[in-house]
Design a protein around this motif. Sequence first.
Motif: not given
Length: 154
Positions: A100-120
């Motif tokens: 569950a922690r690994a899935r949560r971490q992967a979800r957070i990382e995917a969301e972070r990448e998506r938000l960073q793309r929006q900034i770019d």
Amino acid sequence: MKMRIWWLVGLCLILSVTIMNADTIYTWTDEEGVRRFSDQPPTEAADVETFAAEPAAPADPGARDSYLRMLEEAEQDRRRLEAQREQEAAEAARKAEEEARARRQARIEAERERLQRQIDELNNRMLGPYFSQGMRQAQIDAIQEKIDALETEE
């Protein structure tokens, strides 16, 4: 009528108790074809079968110890299996928590990448009369707050 039935029931009980306490039981069929049972041999000549009641063998003193030992071993096995099940359940819970922690971490990382793309994308967008530097910075700041919130979730 009821009294007669109760007398017959009582008589049968007395006879059955007497027969049960007998060491030898005799059985025969009389002249009228009625099968008889008694702890006394018949008075008339008849074809008699006997059943000897064998006294119960004295209990082996070691048998009780063996029985108690068997019960103790069974209890130890039960405790061991219960401890093993608890350990397996704890291990399964730990693994599930890690997954569950690994899935949560992967979800957070995917969301972070998506938000960073929006900034770019905002940084690469051209400025114009309908999109100013202040608007760009306000949107970037809003997205950066979301990224910061994700980092605090970790």
